[in-house]
Enzyme design. Structure first.
Site, PDB file in Angstrom:
ATOM      1  CD  GLU A 141      -1.696  -6.310   7.014  1.00  0.00           C
ATOM      2  OE1 GLU A 141      -2.688  -5.585   6.792  1.00  0.00           O
ATOM      3  OE2 GLU A 141      -1.071  -6.911   6.102  1.00  0.00           O
ATOM      4  CD  GLU A 184      -2.510  -1.461   2.546  1.00  0.00           C
ATOM      5  OE1 GLU A 184      -2.504  -0.593   3.432  1.00  0.00           O
ATOM      6  OE2 GLU A 184      -2.914  -2.609   2.731  1.00  0.00           O
TER       7      GLU A 184
END
Length: 805
Positions: free
Chosen positions: A685, A389
């Protein structure tokens, strides 16, 4: 790029130099220009362009200075030599309102007579792919350049319609997709430089955004630079024609390749974080998807280079970055040795301020992984991940800013980002999930992005981060600058709480109770996000009131404290009252008389205690229930993005230091050391980012690394006041309160504070605890020893010994 361009060439940044006052206005005499690009290629396949012109200079003109900026990213050259060592200039900002420019003194590059100035311009963040859905053209559909060269006598040259452009040897450049170079098109021959063949007039940019010169700003943060180089730790050939290089560390940056082969030879480099079962680089874990169709998207991170057959050529793709540990080289020109390929670590050139080391090598490795994870995500903005991202997610920086400030000087880095946050904040006060935001300060038209704007815990970065900076650096001006944004966010959250009731609550309680006007139980919220064994649930109909109301209270309280620091006492009283009412609403709705919550999770209990929702007389019971939930979970943590950094301090401060150490030192999944045991070199994550079945999610996501602050504040014991007055901020007042445990026998930590170096080191052996502290001038310190005794510690070095722990 070519080898003749030095790795770290000259060019003097002008931050500390005196120069003619008129130079500040130099860019106002320049015109925006775009390369000749009648039929732009599709996103991810657009070339970089050369822009050029020439000017005359003699020594009589005196010192020469260049100012430059771009829509896109640019490199600047004078007479073929690169100016400066900054990368990815002009950086990533909310371009419509804030555009950084660079300035260098370039006299040393010049020759008496005719001089050539060229710029190499590519899409960058402005026009390239960006974000989870990898959309392009987020800030505009054309790249553009603005520059001038001045001396004390005036302007020598400025961008205008007389400049020329042409496609460069960089045939494809995108920050996410990667970069392609054809060295057969580099360097331009002398004939190509001096004749118009191939060069076309630039396109003047008129109207709209190009007329707004007020948005041009000097950088607040250090620039992005090449920081470090890593050699391979292994080079393997898992299949014919395919070489896999392991650099042993997950980083942000690129590789430099020196063996390019004969003319026309094509080499492809794929970058990823993991290998598959056959030893090839896999990028499946960093593929995103289109929200509307759920169609998987390509991972990108692919570079290619075509050789010109010159032995001196070096491939180093400075118009992209990658998040990677492994590089798969396809079509290498013969066997690769470790000296043929090098990883280049690229990030904001932050000054290291914090160090930590202890007797347990596992915690030292954890600290290193946290540092590397932050380094991988400090690329001009605080990103969530450097591969999938690359967005400035507000929630990630909100939870990590305090930890970052212990390890690095992030004062300018955060201040820059906060100005972009304020620029992109909507008129009603809500904060976009990512900053800078391609849509700016208004809806984007993307349903999910617009829905997520204003999520509790993410938007609260508008308040938490300025307060973090105040505590660590004591910059009252910066706090004042952020104050309108802080206030707008809290007003939005309070208004959202009072305007609506969640349908489920209305169904079982048709008549609202008075406290409900302070209960924020509607709207989209990410909630705790990515708790272990809990699938993420971005359902806008879900009631996240127990989380959102907690953040309404906490942000209102911090806003009140900021107002008091700024001398706005009436405002402070107003928001202090709002914080109290939100706290009372939270208690009425979620806390019973025995100290238990009616919505139970580890994260909810952590916030209840950390944010002060539980009355003192009930806090021991509430803390015991948190421990009970942890034990019921096999003595494993169960927190996600928001509460993980608060978990261990909360346990320690409520009488359960032993449990905090059990969690810190636990292994398996979920745990920090479990990540390291599974091969992590950065934070993941997902707690189970790598398992026997493969990898999922980003393997460089620093939010869970917020546990790093516990190493400094509780193991070493270096603590700032939570709510400092002006005389207490910036480490003017500190407490040194180490809390030994976990079988750790020694700890040493130091922080370079605005007052000087502050350090604490202790040993615990054979029943004796010995503490050595160094306190800089101007600091009022109190030492709290493990036996509960308090000792003053004026400036200087001090040693304390107690005979029994």
């Amino acid at each position: 790029m070519a080898a003749k361009m030095p790795a770290f060439p000259g060019g003097v940044p002008l931050a500390d130099l005196d120069f003619h006052p008129a130079i500040h206005e130099a860019l106002h005499d320049a015109s925006w220009i775009s390369p000749h690009e009648p039929h732009p290629a599709g996103p991810g396949n657009r070339p970089a362009y050369w822009l050029r012109s020439s000017f005359t200079w003699t020594p009589d003109n005196g010192k020469a200075t260049v100012h430059a900026t771009a829509h896109g990213i640019y490199e600047l050259f004078i007479n073929g030599s690169r100016v400066g060592d900054e990368e990815l200039t002009p950086g990533f900002t909310s371009y419509r309102k804030r555009l950084q420019f660079q300035e260098w003194e370039i006299t040393g590059f010049l020759v008496s007579g005719l001089n050539e100035v060229t710029a190499l311009l590519s899409d960058g963040w402005f026009r390239g792919r960006h974000g989870f859905e990898r959309r392009a053209d987020g800030f505009g559909t054309e790249t553009a350049f603005l520059a001038s060269v001045t001396t004390p006598a005036g302007v020598l040259i400025a961008t205008n319609g007389d400049w020329q452009s042409r496609e460069s040897h960089i045939t494809r450049a995108d920050l996410m997709d990667g970069q392609a170079v054809d060295f057969r098109r580099w360097p331009l021959s002398l004939e190509e430089h001096t004749t118009p063949d191939g060069w076309l007039p630039v396109v003047p940019c008129l109207g709209g955004l190009y007329e707004n010169r007020d948005r041009l700003v000097r950088p607040l943060a250090p620039p992005v630079r090449r920081i470090e180089e890593l050699p391979p730790v292994s080079v393997t050939v898992p299949s014919p024609g395919v070489t896999v290089v392991d650099f042993g560390q997950n980083i942000n940056g690129w590789v430099r390749l020196v063996k390019l082969g004969p003319e026309g030879h094509l080499t492809t480099l794929r970058h990823g974080e993991v290998l598959d079962s056959s030893g090839l680089v896999s990028t499946e874990n960093i593929r995103a998807f289109d929200f509307a169709t759920k169609t998987p998207l390509a991972a990108g991170q692919i570079d290619t280079v075509i050789s010109a057959g010159r032995p001196g050529d070096v491939f180093e793709p400075r118009h992209t970055t990658h998040g990677f540990r492994y590089v798969q080289v396809e079509g290498a020109a013969g066997p690769l040795s470790p000296t043929d390929i090098t990883a280049v670590v690229v990030h904001t050139a932050l000054r290291r301020t914090g160090t930590f080391e202890c007797s347990d090598p596992r915690l030292n490795a954890l600290h290193d992984a946290i540092v590397w994870s932050f380094r991988g995500n400090a690329c001009d903005v605080p990103t969530d991940c450097p591969q999938r991202e690359r967005s400035g997610f507000a929630g990630d920086w909100q939870v990590f800013a305090d930890t970052a400030a212990l390890m690095y000087d992030v004062s300018g880095f955060s201040a820059k980002w906060l100005q972009d946050l304020a620029a992109d904040q909507w008129a009603d006060g809500r904060v976009p999930t990512v900053v800078p935001n391609p849509a700016g300060d208004r809806p984007s038209g993307n349903v999910f992005e617009d829905l997520a704007t204003g999520s509790a815990g993410w938007g609260d970065a508008a308040v938490f981060v300025p307060w973090s900076l105040w505590r660590a650096y004591g910059d009252k001006e910066a706090l004042s600058r952020s104050f309108p944004s802080m206030r707008a966010w809290v007003d939005y959250a309070a208004g959202a709480a009072s305007a609506n009731r969640h349908p489920d609550r209305a169904s079982f309680r048709p008549d609202p109770l008075p406290h409900e006007q302070y209960l924020w139980d509607t709207g989209f919220h990410f909630g705790e996000w990515l708790e272990p064994d809990t699938p993420p649930n971005p359902d806008p109909a879900r009631d996240h009131g127990i989380v959102a109301t907690a953040y309404l209270h906490r942000s209102a309280r911090l806003l009140a404290q900021a107002a008091a620091v700024l001398g706005e006492h009436d405002t402070a009283a107003r928001y202090d009252a709002l914080a109290g009412k939100a706290r009372d609403a939270w208690r009425a709705e979620y806390l019973d008389g025995a100290g238990r919550l009616n919505e139970e999770s580890q994260g909810h209990y952590v916030r209840a205690l950390a944010f002060g929702f539980v009355p003192d007389e009930l806090a021991p019971r509430t803390a015991s229930r948190l421990v009970e939930l942890i034990r019921l979970n096999g003595t494993r943590l169960g927190t996600g993005f928001l509460a993980t950094g608060l978990l261990l301090p909360t346990l320690a401060e409520h009488g359960h230091l032993d449990v905090a150490y059990e969690l810190l030192l636990s292994t398996g999944t979920p745990s920090w050391l479990g990540m390291l045991d599974a091969g992590a070199t950065t934070m993941w994550e997902w707690w189970d980012g790598v398992t026997g079945s493969g990898a999922r999610g980003s393997l460089n996501h620093y939010s869970k690394g917020a546990v790093g602050s516990f190493l400094y504040t509780h193991l070493a014991g270096i603590r700032l006041p939570a709510n400092p007055r002006e005389s207490e901020s910036a480490y003017r007042t500190v407490t040194i309160a180490p809390q030994p445990g976990g079988g750790i026998t020694s700890v040493s930590a130091a922080v370079e504070t605005p007052q000087g170096r502050l350090s604490a080191a202790w040993t615990a052996e054979r029943g004796k605890f010995a503490l050595h502290v160094e306190i800089p001038l101007g600091v009022t310190a109190t030492v709290e020893l493990p036996d509960g005794s308090l000792r003053p510690a004026p400036a200087g070095t001090h040693d304390f010994v107690i005979g029994r722990l």
